[in-house]
Design an enzyme around this catalytic site. Structure first.
Site, PDB file in Angstrom:
ATOM      1  N   CYS A 139      30.211  33.782  44.049  1.00  0.00           N
ATOM      2  CA  CYS A 139      31.242  32.860  43.561  1.00  0.00           C
ATOM      3  C   CYS A 139      31.568  33.119  42.106  1.00  0.00           C
ATOM      4  O   CYS A 139      30.797  33.724  41.371  1.00  0.00           O
ATOM      5  CB  CYS A 139      30.861  31.407  43.814  1.00  0.00           C
ATOM      6  N   CYS A 140      32.755  32.670  41.713  1.00  0.00           N
ATOM      7  CA  CYS A 140      33.248  32.811  40.349  1.00  0.00           C
ATOM      8  C   CYS A 140      33.388  34.293  40.007  1.00  0.00           C
ATOM      9  O   CYS A 140      34.069  35.029  40.702  1.00  0.00           O
ATOM     10  CB  CYS A 140      32.320  32.066  39.393  1.00  0.00           C
ATOM     11  N   ILE A 141      32.704  34.793  38.984  1.00  0.00           N
ATOM     12  CA  ILE A 141      32.825  36.176  38.546  1.00  0.00           C
ATOM     13  C   ILE A 141      31.904  37.116  39.329  1.00  0.00           C
ATOM     14  O   ILE A 141      32.091  38.338  39.292  1.00  0.00           O
ATOM     15  CB  ILE A 141      32.528  36.287  37.025  1.00  0.00           C
ATOM     16  N   THR A 191      34.083  32.905  46.872  1.00  0.00           N
ATOM     17  CA  THR A 191      34.935  31.768  46.509  1.00  0.00           C
ATOM     18  C   THR A 191      35.099  31.767  45.002  1.00  0.00           C
ATOM     19  O   THR A 191      34.220  32.243  44.264  1.00  0.00           O
ATOM     20  CB  THR A 191      34.346  30.440  47.026  1.00  0.00           C
TER      21      THR A 191
END
Length: 224
Positions: free
Chosen positions: A135-137, A197
């Site tokens: 998720c994220c980066i 995500t």
């Protein structure tokens, strides 16, 4: 039996470690789904330490494993001890620590290197056909290691809501297929068993980020 999921952290704090809300959301959703989280972090120095009030680096030196232990309430292991054979899945929350401590993405972008230890873990789960949640980066790790994979970091057009959208283009230049998505959505690369995500790549209400991570956790467990 409960699914055993490795959660790899990168420190403690959005600007120099793991994003705490993302890490917490992963642990909460794993618990809600009846899975057993096993938390790991590399025993290495942080790239640097950031004063989260001023948003500026400080002269301090901190250790990624020691700082990650704050989130894990002390229940954490050195990443060097991870054995993929006893685990069902892997999840890596985001935060700048992924781009600073687990890789050099923060300073080198698509030309980055991934820590040998982290790359070894990702390749081991991938080779064992065990799902990986990102998720994220953290999807940039997959983009670098698994050319041709499919992931999402949200949107590819920069705006106030999506301030880090240029990340998607850099990932495409690595040969990755980026799929635009909303913060509450996930993308599943069934061939590579990757679930991603966007989380805080989006300027969204925290409960929307929490919900998106919940869907990611559910999909990872479904594939496990």
């Amino acid at each position: 039996m409960a699914k055993r999921v490795a959660v790899v952290l990168a420190g403690c704090g959005v600007f120099d470690g793991s994003e705490i809300h993302e890490a917490s959301a992963v642990l909460v959703h794993l618990s809600r789904e009846g899975a057993q989280a096993e938390v790991y972090a590399p025993n290495i120095p942080q790239m640097h330490v950031v004063d989260h009030v001023k948003g500026q680096p400080t002269p301090e030196q901190r250790n990624v494993l020691v700082e990650s232990a704050r989130i894990a309430r002390g229940n954490i292991k050195d990443l060097a001890m991870l054995d993929v054979k006893g685990l069902d899945a892997l999840i890596i929350p985001g935060g700048f620590g992924v781009a600073k401590n687990l890789s050099t993405w923060a300073t080198q972008g698509k030309n980055c290197s991934v820590s040998k230890e982290v790359e070894g873990v990702l390749r081991a789960f991938h080779a064992a056909h065990k799902p990986i949640g990102l998720c994220c980066i953290s999807p940039v790790l997959a983009a670098k290691i698994f050319p041709g994979c499919e992931v999402t970091v949200g949107h590819d057009t920069e705006c106030e809501q999506w301030p880090y959208a240029k990340t998607a283009e850099a990932m495409r230049e690595l040969g990755c297929r980026h799929v635009n998505s909303q913060v509450s959505e996930v993308h599943v690369d069934a061939r590579n068993r990757l679930v991603s995500t966007s989380a805080f790549m989006c300027n969204a209400p925290i409960h929307h980020v929490h919900d998106g991570i919940g869907k990611m956790v559910q999909e990872v467990l479904r594939l496990a």
